[in-house]
Design a protein around this motif. Sequence first.
Motif, PDB file in Angstrom:
ATOM      1  N   ALA A   1      22.124  10.907  48.618  1.00  0.00           N
ATOM      2  CA  ALA A   1      22.736  11.821  47.638  1.00  0.00           C
ATOM      3  C   ALA A   1      23.824  11.141  46.822  1.00  0.00           C
ATOM      4  N   TYR A   2      24.634  10.327  47.484  1.00  0.00           N
ATOM      5  CA  TYR A   2      25.718   9.606  46.807  1.00  0.00           C
ATOM      6  C   TYR A   2      25.835   8.216  47.439  1.00  0.00           C
ATOM      7  N   GLU A   3      25.960   7.194  46.623  1.00  0.00           N
ATOM      8  CA  GLU A   3      26.067   5.838  47.150  1.00  0.00           C
ATOM      9  C   GLU A   3      27.328   5.638  47.978  1.00  0.00           C
ATOM     10  N   ASP A   4      28.379   6.391  47.667  1.00  0.00           N
ATOM     11  CA  ASP A   4      29.645   6.215  48.382  1.00  0.00           C
ATOM     12  C   ASP A   4      29.833   7.235  49.508  1.00  0.00           C
ATOM     13  N   MET A   5      28.753   7.877  49.925  1.00  0.00           N
ATOM     14  CA  MET A   5      28.845   8.863  51.011  1.00  0.00           C
ATOM     15  C   MET A   5      29.178   8.175  52.334  1.00  0.00           C
ATOM     16  N   GLU A   6      30.185   8.703  53.034  1.00  0.00           N
ATOM     17  CA  GLU A   6      30.495   8.271  54.399  1.00  0.00           C
ATOM     18  C   GLU A   6      29.992   9.353  55.345  1.00  0.00           C
ATOM     19  N   ILE A   7      29.429   8.939  56.466  1.00  0.00           N
ATOM     20  CA  ILE A   7      28.830   9.899  57.402  1.00  0.00           C
ATOM     21  C   ILE A   7      29.494   9.770  58.766  1.00  0.00           C
TER      22      ILE A   7
ATOM     23  N   VAL B   1      20.005  19.491  62.299  1.00  0.00           N
ATOM     24  CA  VAL B   1      18.616  19.950  62.321  1.00  0.00           C
ATOM     25  C   VAL B   1      18.231  20.699  61.048  1.00  0.00           C
ATOM     26  N   ARG B   2      18.902  20.383  59.953  1.00  0.00           N
ATOM     27  CA  ARG B   2      18.459  20.828  58.620  1.00  0.00           C
ATOM     28  C   ARG B   2      18.050  19.572  57.838  1.00  0.00           C
ATOM     29  N   PRO B   3      16.872  19.024  58.126  1.00  0.00           N
ATOM     30  CA  PRO B   3      16.475  17.738  57.562  1.00  0.00           C
ATOM     31  C   PRO B   3      15.984  17.791  56.122  1.00  0.00           C
ATOM     32  N   LEU B   4      15.764  18.988  55.576  1.00  0.00           N
ATOM     33  CA  LEU B   4      15.202  19.100  54.238  1.00  0.00           C
ATOM     34  C   LEU B   4      16.253  19.335  53.163  1.00  0.00           C
ATOM     35  N   VAL B   5      17.507  19.156  53.491  1.00  0.00           N
ATOM     36  CA  VAL B   5      18.573  19.325  52.503  1.00  0.00           C
ATOM     37  C   VAL B   5      18.342  18.341  51.358  1.00  0.00           C
ATOM     38  N   THR B   6      18.488  18.811  50.137  1.00  0.00           N
ATOM     39  CA  THR B   6      18.195  17.991  48.965  1.00  0.00           C
ATOM     40  C   THR B   6      19.470  17.433  48.340  1.00  0.00           C
TER      41      THR B   6
END
Length: 226
Positions: free
Chosen positions: A47-53, A110-115
């Motif tokens: 979704a974003y290149e700078d996303m931290e998880i 467990v919501r793997p289809l988030v866009t």
Amino acid sequence: MSINRRKIAIIVAGGSGVRMGSSIPKQFLPLAGKPVLAHTIQAFANAYEDMEIILVLPLAHFDYARDILEGFNKPPRVQVIAGGDTRFHSVKNGLDQVKGDAVIFVHDGVRPLVTAALIHRCYEAALQYGSAIPVVPMKDSIRVVHENGNAAADRDRYKIVQTPQTFSASILIPAFEQPYDPLFTDEASVVETAGHAIHLVTGDPENIKITQPQDLVIAAALLGGH
């Protein structure tokens, strides 16, 4: 043009396989060739290149998580930490890792289809309003049950809540300094109790939560249609 603020996704993956009838926790079950949780992580990384998880899960599941992260061709930036006894405490453990200003997404593993589109929508709304809670309309008729019976209710007045529930760190982190209350069913309820209004955004009907075996079948069909 939107402000580019630090982005942190706290992915909570503390479920078991009880309702799935499986010895493997549902977030690690296979979906279209890879674990459910791998799809979720990839969605935020894309979704974003700078996303931290920040991945929050029980200590007993760390080996599963390590195997998932090693399976990425380009491993995303993921910090794995241990969860708590409840969702509230797991999210709080994730928030303890956040320093400074950010927009924080809290998402069900467990919501793997988030866009990407939904993640972007939540980010932009959180920048403007401080919060962004994705919701979808109720399709079924509903009834309210009370002591003396039950009555029809106007379903248009109710919404089904999804994740990622998204907030400015300056709102979310102080809200989680409150004592735990069993009525805290999600992050929005915590923030609301702290005195903040909740801003709703349009969710996605395909952003389903995997809780039962048929949900995996539905998710596989949805993935196949993309």
